[in-house]
Design an enzyme around this catalytic site. Structure first.
Site, PDB file in Angstrom:
ATOM      1  N   ARG A  35       0.802  -1.220   0.000  1.00  0.00           N
ATOM      2  CA  ARG A  35       0.000   0.000   0.000  1.00  0.00           C
ATOM      3  C   ARG A  35       0.836   1.273   0.000  1.00  0.00           C
ATOM      4  O   ARG A  35       0.380   2.315  -0.473  1.00  0.00           O
ATOM      5  CB  ARG A  35      -0.955  -0.008   1.185  1.00  0.00           C
ATOM      6  N   ASP A 144     -11.897  13.888  11.984  1.00  0.00           N
ATOM      7  CA  ASP A 144     -11.180  12.735  11.445  1.00  0.00           C
ATOM      8  C   ASP A 144      -9.706  13.111  11.357  1.00  0.00           C
ATOM      9  O   ASP A 144      -9.360  14.299  11.311  1.00  0.00           O
ATOM     10  CB  ASP A 144     -11.718  12.359  10.057  1.00  0.00           C
TER      11      ASP A 144
END
Length: 271
Positions: A35, A144
């Site tokens: 990733r 967030d």
């Protein structure tokens, strides 16, 4: 593909845990390399050590945000875990309506992701208080760690498919049609949600007032036991007495060690 050494893996995973609370075990090494490889290549770096140095000197937090996006799944949708929303409208909001004397309802969505959860909550609040809107202050804080998902949430643009879980009357009342496939949250509803970047690992939460309702769902699945316990204590302290905490159905809080009172699966109360 650039390979990662044991030292590089440990430095990066320790950095991730220190700054986000996410605990990556050794078996996640291949996932991490896969990733993060594209980020390493984008920066024309020749090793993960160089990438680690980039992370360390990223004062704005943009690289950390990009890193978190890569290793977590921002899987969310409108009306996710609908039992929570039923309980909220049938039990919690009527209780808050009876007991909050100053009509200042404070709600925190602590893992806003791309906005589906905070906008679901904003719709439920607007619907419940529609005849009392003038007398109530019910703005919702949505936070967030990821900058990219917060930007997406602020835009409030969703496909027709993503809105399929909502009643048609809600789509009509709270969304503007852009085209046959896209809708955007109406400005009136957007104005009810305050988006901020915030790290749940902050040692002290900086909020001036405590919340009546906190949604912190599907966050603690990434944390080890110590980090999870610390967060639960901070969430407890951030709630008003009688306030409610909603967590994900795949998460739990130990009834032996917590000060929270268990109400029902994934719902707890500060007593």
């Amino acid at each position: 593909m650039i390979q990662i050494t044991e030292d590089e893996f440990r430095l990066i995973t320790d950095f991730i845990k220190e700054h986000s609370g996410i605990h990556l075990r050794d078996e996640k090494k291949a996932m991490l390399v896969g990733r993060l490889g594209s980020i390493v290549r984008d920066h024309n770096l020749n090793s993960f050590m160089s990438y680690y140095q980039l992370l360390k000197h990223d004062s704005e937090g943009k690289e950390l945000s990009r890193l978190i996006d890569k290793i977590t799944t921002n899987h969310t949708y409108f009306m996710r875990e609908p039992e929570h929303f039923s309980f909220l409208t049938q039990e919690v909001l009527p209780y808050m309506n009876r007991t909050i004397k100053d009509k200042d309802l404070r709600v925190w969505c602590a893992a806003a992701s791309s906005g589906e959860e905070p906008y679901t909550l904003a719709i439920l609040l607007a619907d419940y208080f529609k005849n009392l809107a003038v007398s109530w202050d019910k703005k919702l804080l949505a936070t967030d760690l990821s900058l990219s998902v917060l930007e997406e949430a602020k835009k409030g643009i969703y496909t027709k498919e993503k809105l399929s879980a909502l009643p048609k009357i809600w789509v009509l009342n709270y969304f503007d049609k852009i085209n046959d496939q896209q809708y955007q949250v109406k400005e009136s509803l957007k104005n009810e949600v305050i988006y901020r970047r915030f790290n749940l690992l902050e040692p002290q939460f900086p909020f001036k007032k405590k919340f009546h309702i906190i949604f912190c769902r599907n966050v603690m699945i990434y944390f080890d036991h110590k980090t999870k316990a610390e967060l639960i204590n901070k969430l407890y302290d951030a709630l008003e007495p009688g306030g409610y905490l909603f967590i994900g159905h795949s998460e739990s809080i130990s009834r032996e060690t917590t000060k929270f009172k268990y109400i029902k699966p994934a719902v707890y109360r500060k007593v």
